[in-house]
Design an enzyme around this catalytic site. Structure first.
Site, PDB file in Angstrom:
ATOM      1  N   ARG A 175       0.821  -1.227   0.000  1.00 34.97           N
ATOM      2  CA  ARG A 175       0.000   0.000   0.000  1.00 34.97           C
ATOM      3  C   ARG A 175       0.847   1.267   0.000  1.00 34.97           C
ATOM      4  NH1 ARG A 175      -5.551  -0.624   1.844  1.00 34.97           N
ATOM      5  NH2 ARG A 175      -6.221  -2.453   0.702  1.00 34.97           N
ATOM      6  N   TYR A 216     -15.005 -11.957  -0.081  1.00 33.58           N
ATOM      7  CA  TYR A 216     -15.707 -10.709  -0.409  1.00 33.58           C
ATOM      8  C   TYR A 216     -16.877 -10.961  -1.361  1.00 33.58           C
ATOM      9  CZ  TYR A 216     -11.833  -8.208   1.794  1.00 33.58           C
ATOM     10  OH  TYR A 216     -10.920  -7.745   2.701  1.00 33.58           O
ATOM     11  N   ARG A 246      -3.133   6.776   1.045  1.00 40.74           N
ATOM     12  CA  ARG A 246      -3.634   7.990   1.680  1.00 40.74           C
ATOM     13  C   ARG A 246      -2.646   8.719   2.590  1.00 40.74           C
ATOM     14  NH1 ARG A 246      -9.082   5.071   3.394  1.00 40.74           N
ATOM     15  NH2 ARG A 246      -7.520   3.418   3.347  1.00 40.74           N
ATOM     16  N   ASP A 249      -6.732  -2.947  -7.403  1.00 41.71           N
ATOM     17  CA  ASP A 249      -7.267  -3.626  -6.222  1.00 41.71           C
ATOM     18  C   ASP A 249      -7.560  -5.078  -6.572  1.00 41.71           C
ATOM     19  OD1 ASP A 249      -8.296  -2.758  -3.382  1.00 41.71           O
ATOM     20  OD2 ASP A 249      -9.650  -4.303  -4.114  1.00 41.71           O
ATOM     21  N   ARG A 273      -6.494  11.403  -5.930  1.00 39.40           N
ATOM     22  CA  ARG A 273      -7.671  10.618  -5.547  1.00 39.40           C
ATOM     23  C   ARG A 273      -8.908  11.525  -5.543  1.00 39.40           C
ATOM     24  NH1 ARG A 273     -11.506   8.706  -3.549  1.00 39.40           N
ATOM     25  NH2 ARG A 273     -11.776   7.144  -1.932  1.00 39.40           N
TER      26      ARG A 273
HETATM   27  O1  CP3 Z   1      -0.064  -2.175  -2.323  1.00 41.38           O
HETATM   28  C1  CP3 Z   1      -0.488  -1.324  -3.122  1.00 41.38           C
HETATM   29  O2  CP3 Z   1      -0.341  -0.089  -2.936  1.00 41.38           O
HETATM   30  C2  CP3 Z   1      -1.098  -1.772  -4.419  1.00 41.38           C
HETATM   31  C3  CP3 Z   1      -2.499  -1.540  -4.573  1.00 41.38           C
HETATM   32  C4  CP3 Z   1      -3.433  -2.353  -3.695  1.00 41.38           C
HETATM   33  C5  CP3 Z   1      -4.612  -1.820  -3.130  1.00 41.38           C
HETATM   34  N1  CP3 Z   1      -5.296  -2.841  -2.541  1.00 41.38           N
HETATM   35  C6  CP3 Z   1      -5.026  -0.404  -3.197  1.00 41.38           C
HETATM   36  C7  CP3 Z   1      -6.105   0.080  -2.327  1.00 41.38           C
HETATM   37  C8  CP3 Z   1      -3.384  -3.706  -3.381  1.00 41.38           C
HETATM   38  C9  CP3 Z   1      -2.306  -4.730  -3.670  1.00 41.38           C
HETATM   39  C10 CP3 Z   1      -4.567  -4.003  -2.637  1.00 41.38           C
HETATM   40  C11 CP3 Z   1      -4.887  -5.344  -2.162  1.00 41.38           C
HETATM   41  C12 CP3 Z   1      -6.134  -5.572  -1.432  1.00 41.38           C
HETATM   42  N2  CP3 Z   1      -7.336  -4.944  -1.598  1.00 41.38           N
HETATM   43  C13 CP3 Z   1      -6.284  -6.594  -0.467  1.00 41.38           C
HETATM   44  C14 CP3 Z   1      -5.222  -7.593  -0.069  1.00 41.38           C
HETATM   45  C15 CP3 Z   1      -4.197  -7.002   0.824  1.00 41.38           C
HETATM   46  C16 CP3 Z   1      -4.736  -6.580   2.152  1.00 41.38           C
HETATM   47  O3  CP3 Z   1      -4.691  -5.369   2.414  1.00 41.38           O
HETATM   48  O4  CP3 Z   1      -5.152  -7.441   2.924  1.00 41.38           O
HETATM   49  C17 CP3 Z   1      -7.612  -6.526  -0.011  1.00 41.38           C
HETATM   50  C18 CP3 Z   1      -8.226  -7.411   1.053  1.00 41.38           C
HETATM   51  C19 CP3 Z   1      -8.270  -5.490  -0.741  1.00 41.38           C
HETATM   52  C20 CP3 Z   1      -9.690  -5.056  -0.653  1.00 41.38           C
HETATM   53  C21 CP3 Z   1      -9.810  -3.653  -0.206  1.00 41.38           C
HETATM   54  N3  CP3 Z   1      -9.476  -2.554  -0.985  1.00 41.38           N
HETATM   55  C22 CP3 Z   1     -10.263  -3.177   1.037  1.00 41.38           C
HETATM   56  C23 CP3 Z   1     -10.704  -4.062   2.192  1.00 41.38           C
HETATM   57  C24 CP3 Z   1     -10.206  -1.785   0.999  1.00 41.38           C
HETATM   58  C25 CP3 Z   1     -10.700  -0.832   2.063  1.00 41.38           C
HETATM   59  C26 CP3 Z   1      -9.711  -0.632   3.142  1.00 41.38           C
HETATM   60  C27 CP3 Z   1      -8.906   0.617   2.905  1.00 41.38           C
HETATM   61  O5  CP3 Z   1      -7.697   0.583   3.159  1.00 41.38           O
HETATM   62  O6  CP3 Z   1      -9.500   1.633   2.487  1.00 41.38           O
HETATM   63  C28 CP3 Z   1      -9.671  -1.405  -0.255  1.00 41.38           C
HETATM   64  C29 CP3 Z   1      -9.412  -0.024  -0.714  1.00 41.38           C
HETATM   65  C30 CP3 Z   1      -8.046   0.269  -1.233  1.00 41.38           C
HETATM   66  N4  CP3 Z   1      -7.269  -0.563  -1.988  1.00 41.38           N
HETATM   67  C31 CP3 Z   1      -7.365   1.517  -1.071  1.00 41.38           C
HETATM   68  C32 CP3 Z   1      -6.153   1.398  -1.752  1.00 41.38           C
HETATM   69  C33 CP3 Z   1      -5.093   2.451  -1.925  1.00 41.38           C
HETATM   70  C34 CP3 Z   1      -7.898   2.747  -0.350  1.00 41.38           C
HETATM   71  C35 CP3 Z   1      -8.816   3.462  -1.278  1.00 41.38           C
HETATM   72  C36 CP3 Z   1      -8.906   4.923  -1.018  1.00 41.38           C
HETATM   73  O7  CP3 Z   1      -8.074   5.682  -1.526  1.00 41.38           O
HETATM   74  O8  CP3 Z   1      -9.873   5.316  -0.335  1.00 41.38           O
END
Ligand code: CP3
Length: 350
Positions: A33, A159, A37, A83, A46
């Site tokens: 990640r 999910y 943010r 994602d 964003r």
């Molecule tokens: O690592 C990276 O920066 C690459 C991009 C990436 C994202 N999500 C961007 C993201 C990767 C590899 C993921 C993987 C992901 N997504 C997983 C597996 C890894 C983990 O964290 O367990 C899972 C379970 C998801 C599903 C997901 N996406 C959730 C549960 C959420 C909400 C939680 C949160 O942090 O907001 C997301 C949103 C998400 N995915 C964001 C980002 C940058 C935040 C979105 C925003 O800008 O509001």
């Protein structure tokens, strides 16, 4: 390849050298990640994109966001900005992100719903993301690795079935107990589409791929074999059937003592270590088999101070003399101070 004076000539990224089994005096470092943010430049783009998903599907913006942490910190690897849940969206399931609440999908919990979403399936929906890969590849410095990814079938299925994140993955577990054939059908679709998607990412320019199994730790050994190891092995084999040298990192978060079996069973090149894993076990039973990546606690990075120094030192001592990629044990927290990331990089790079 080493030249006569020990100088490296055709420099492949440090990340790829480690994934190939080399121990480097300074481990490569990137953070899960890392585009997110905690970066003001991310928040700005964003906001311009309007929603997280419009950012993911806009190649120009998604490439820019992927590159932001590389420019700011000089990490050794970029990870594609996207994602894991775009996969079920391509399989036909509606997906949206409720602001401040995380992902939402229309749940798939019976055969009729699965047939319905099948009619909407369209892998071409992922084309903009492959365009992002091509743009990042073209812009990335040659020594910087580039990582693509997908979610592991089990984690993505949790999910798909619940329609949201759940604390205990209860709905998915109930479904595989009640109707294992239906659950298997969901897993099968994910295996097939993930193989195609990872192959496409490799062909568009990533150097390695990571398979995120964030909820692997919620399954007992038997279910872990059936729903995590076997589907992941099918993906690894499917990708390698086309790209025999594909570098694949598995991240079965929470699998702990089952990770050695996961390595044997899946054939991944390396594994990500979660925060809670016992370092001695990880060194003796895991890093003795494959390169490892991890496992700094995101809370420790956010806290900074002497505890951060101490943990980094302990991690480097435990893993630094064998093939190792420095990372977190889970994604960076949104309120992590940038100065702590800078401190971490200084410390890891000596
Ligand atoms: O690592 C990276 O920066 C690459 C991009 C990436 C994202 N999500 C961007 C993201 C990767 C590899 C993921 C993987 C992901 N997504 C997983 C597996 C890894 C983990 O964290 O367990 C899972 C379970 C998801 C599903 C997901 N996406 C959730 C549960 C959420 C909400 C939680 C949160 O942090 O907001 C997301 C949103 C998400 N995915 C964001 C980002 C940058 C935040 C979105 C925003 O800008 O509001």
């Amino acid at each position: 390849m080493d030249g006569p004076s020990g100088m490296t000539r055709t420099e492949s990224p440090a990340l790829i050298r480690v994934l190939g089994g080399e121990a480097l005096p300074t481990p490569p470092i990137w953070l899960m990640r890392q585009a997110g943010r905690y970066l003001p430049e991310y928040r700005e783009l964003r906001a311009k994109a309007g929603s997280f998903l419009s950012l993911c599907y806009n190649p120009e913006m998604a490439a820019e966001v992927t590159l932001q942490p590389i420019r700011r910190f000089g990490f050794d690897a970029a990870i594609l900005f996207s994602d894991i849940l775009v996969a079920p969206q391509a399989l036909g399931q509606k997906l949206w992100f409720a602001e401040g609440e995380g992902p939402r999908l229309e749940p798939v919990a019976d055969a009729a719903r699965l047939a319905e979403i099948d009619r909407e399936a369209n892998q071409a929906r992922l084309d903009p993301i492959l365009e992002t890969v091509r743009r990042v590849r073209a812009a990335l410095p040659s020594g910087t690795g580039f990582i693509g990814f997908c979610g592991a079938p089990w984690t993505v299925a949790t999910y798909m079935v619940a329609g949201r994140g759940t604390p205990d993955q209860g709905p998915a577990k109930e479904l595989f107990l009640r109707d294992p054939a239906l659950f298997q059908a969901i897993i099968d679709r994910l295996v097939t589409s993930s193989i195609a998607y990872l192959i496409a990412q490799i062909e568009a320019g990533v150097d390695a791929v990571q398979i995120f199994d964030s909820w692997a730790g919620s399954l007992g050994p038997e279910d872990f074999r059936r729903w995590c190891i076997v589907p992941t092995r099918r993906i690894v084999e499917g990708v390698r059937a086309v790209h025999p040298k594909a570098r694949i990192i598995g991240f079965p978060r929470g699998a702990g003592p089952l990770i050695p079996e996961y390595i044997e069973g899946t054939g991944v090149d390396a594994v990500g270590l979660e925060t809670d894993i016992d370092r001695r076990f990880a060194r003796e039973a895991i890093q003795s088999k494959v390169p490892v990546q991890g496992h700094l606690d995101p809370l420790v990075l956010r806290a900074g101070g002497p505890e951060l120094e101490h943990e980094v030192e302990a991690i480097l001592t435990a893993f630094g003399d064998r093939p190792f990629i420095f990372n977190l044990g889970h994604g960076i927290l949104p309120d992590t101070p940038i100065a702590h990331v800078e401190r971490l990089l200084k410390r890891v790079r000596g």
